[in-house]
Design an enzyme around this catalytic site. Structure first.
Site, short mmCIF file in Angstrom:
data_model
loop_
_atom_site.label_atom_id
_atom_site.label_comp_id
_atom_site.label_asym_id
_atom_site.label_seq_id
_atom_site.Cartn_x
_atom_site.Cartn_y
_atom_site.Cartn_z
N GLU A 187 -49.67 11.86 -76.59
CA GLU A 187 -49.40 11.31 -75.25
C GLU A 187 -50.68 10.83 -74.56
OE1 GLU A 187 -49.22 13.64 -71.77
OE2 GLU A 187 -48.92 15.51 -72.86
N VAL B 197 -44.91 13.61 -71.57
CA VAL B 197 -44.18 14.07 -72.75
C VAL B 197 -42.83 13.33 -72.85
CG1 VAL B 197 -42.98 16.05 -73.77
CG2 VAL B 197 -45.31 16.33 -72.87
N ASP C 214 -37.67 21.24 -58.63
CA ASP C 214 -38.70 20.57 -59.43
C ASP C 214 -38.61 21.03 -60.88
OD1 ASP C 214 -40.83 19.23 -60.41
OD2 ASP C 214 -42.30 19.98 -58.98
N SER D 292 -39.11 19.35 -64.71
CA SER D 292 -39.69 18.18 -65.37
C SER D 292 -38.66 17.43 -66.20
CB SER D 292 -40.84 18.62 -66.26
OG SER D 292 -41.33 17.51 -66.98
N ALA D 293 -38.77 16.10 -66.16
CA ALA D 293 -37.94 15.26 -67.03
C ALA D 293 -38.29 15.46 -68.50
CB ALA D 293 -38.10 13.79 -66.64
N ASP D 294 -39.40 16.15 -68.78
CA ASP D 294 -39.70 16.50 -70.18
C ASP D 294 -38.54 17.30 -70.77
OD1 ASP D 294 -42.17 15.39 -69.67
OD2 ASP D 294 -43.31 17.26 -69.87
N LYS E 53 -47.22 26.59 -69.73
CA LYS E 53 -48.29 27.06 -68.86
C LYS E 53 -47.71 27.82 -67.69
CE LYS E 53 -51.94 24.33 -68.60
NZ LYS E 53 -52.66 23.11 -68.25
N1 PSU Z 1 -49.14 20.33 -68.73
C1 PSU Z 1 -50.41 20.43 -69.18
N2 PSU Z 1 -51.14 19.30 -69.33
C2 PSU Z 1 -50.62 18.07 -69.05
C3 PSU Z 1 -49.26 17.98 -68.61
C4 PSU Z 1 -48.56 19.14 -68.46
O1 PSU Z 1 -50.89 21.51 -69.42
O2 PSU Z 1 -51.32 17.05 -69.18
C5 PSU Z 1 -48.68 16.63 -68.35
C6 PSU Z 1 -47.84 16.16 -69.56
O3 PSU Z 1 -48.00 14.78 -69.70
C7 PSU Z 1 -46.42 16.47 -69.13
C8 PSU Z 1 -46.51 16.18 -67.65
O4 PSU Z 1 -45.44 15.69 -69.77
O5 PSU Z 1 -47.77 16.70 -67.25
C9 PSU Z 1 -45.38 16.81 -66.87
O6 PSU Z 1 -45.38 16.33 -65.58
P1 PSU Z 1 -44.17 16.69 -64.59
O7 PSU Z 1 -44.29 18.18 -64.39
O8 PSU Z 1 -44.45 15.91 -63.36
O9 PSU Z 1 -42.93 16.26 -65.28
MN MN Z 2 -41.75 17.49 -61.15
#
Ligand code: PSU
Ligand code: MN
Length: 304
Positions: free
Chosen positions: A27, A108, A140, A142-144, A161
């Site tokens: 990524e 991701v 909140d 994540s869309a992941d 994490k």
């Molecule tokens: N967690 C990490 N390092 C990162 C990310 C998450 O330890 O770089 C990044 C990844 O690209 C992940 C994104 O897909 O943050 C998730 O963001 P959000 O929570 O806004 O969906």
């Molecule tokens: Mn989010």
């Protein structure tokens, strides 16, 4: 226009696709938003080298000039590492960033989607997004995770994490039918630590068995990801208690500054990295390389 008109595949990756060689997707949010310059660029290149050393072809994914790039040149990596105003692109941002021809670093979720469009089966990263602490009020999530419900790409990460709610994230993954399998240990890891206090739903001890699990899932016709949790190497672990203090501070600061939406994750990551005097950065780099090695070994097993 068709989907292919939006994709530019690097010749090295195209050659691998044409010849059924193992490929590992990587990524770019981690480059543009997850680490400071110049360590981000150095790490991206080191990780690609690690994949090549392990007998696979790296395909770092990003968006530029209205196209999804699958495989980046060295200049591209430098560009995404240095340029300010690169968009953090999750799934919902893809049409906007593509149609406006803006530079975009893929999360991701977006990386998985683009990888699957070209037939790449495995993807290595550091940490995935998940269910945030307090998600019962902020929603909140994540869309992941929703992407993992649908898209047939396995993701190798160092667990979840603890800026996130690890327990709720595991529950969510169960709900959406994503197998979560930890490599070589019973406990689910938490990024900086090989421990999390949560038992891993599944455990496998070899890349071959990981490849077989993925193949079985998709051959039966069950769509979606497999989440492969790879514990950080022992020598780079950071004690859970010491990192927890920084996470609490980061969450407090985010609340105070009213950080919301897509800014939350980058804000927390940056805060922790700046407040641990680079220790977390060193651990971050080590675990991404470790994940790239495991993903490559699984990709090799998948194609042999
Ligand atoms: N967690 C990490 N390092 C990162 C990310 C998450 O330890 O770089 C990044 C990844 O690209 C992940 C994104 O897909 O943050 C998730 O963001 P959000 O929570 O806004 O969906
Ligand atoms: Mn989010």
């Amino acid at each position: 226009m068709s989907q292919n008109d939006f994709i530019i595949i690097h010749p090295e990756v195209q050659y691998a696709l044409d010849n059924n060689l193992p490929i590992v997707a990587l990524e770019s949010t981690i480059i543009s938003h997850g680490m400071p310059y110049p360590q981000n660029v150095a790490t991206a290149k080191l990780v690609e080298d690690e994949v090549r050393k392990c007998g696979a072809v790296p395909a770092t994914i990003a968006i530029k000039d209205g196209k999804c790039l699958v495989g980046l040149s060295s200049d591209d990596i430098e560009y995404f590492g240095q340029t300010k105003d690169v968009w953090k692109v999750s799934l919902r941002d893809m049409p906007f960033v593509i149609s406006k021809k803006l530079p975009g670093a893929t999360t991701v979720a977006a990386t998985m989607r683009i990888a699957s469009m070209v037939g790449i089966k495995i993807f290595a990263t550091g940490g995935i997004g998940g269910v945030h602490r307090g998600a019962e009020t902020t929603m909140d999530i994540s869309a992941d995770l929703t992407e993992m419900a649908n898209t047939n790409v396995a993701v190798v990460a160092a667990g979840v994490k603890s800026i996130l709610d690890i327990g709720l994230t595991l529950e969510y993954l169960e709900t959406i039918g994503v197998p979560v399998v930890t490599y070589g240990q019973d406990e689910f890891p938490s990024f900086y630590s090989s421990k999390s206090g949560f038992k891993s739903p599944l455990r496998l001890d070899t890349p071959e068995s990981m490849a077989l699990l993925m193949k079985s899932k998709w051959d039966i016709g069950i769509n979606g990801a497999v989440l492969i949790a790879n514990p950080i190497p022992k020598e780079f672990e950071i004690e859970q208690n010491s990192i927890e203090k920084h996470i609490k501070n980061a969450l407090n600061e985010a609340a105070k500054l009213n950080v919301k939406g897509k800014e939350v994750t980058p804000f927390l990551l940056k805060f922790i990295s700046e407040n641990t005097k680079g220790e977390s950065l060193e651990a971050n780099i080590a675990l991404i390389k470790n994940n790239a090695r495991l993903a490559s070994a699984i990709a090799v097993a998948l194609y042999s």
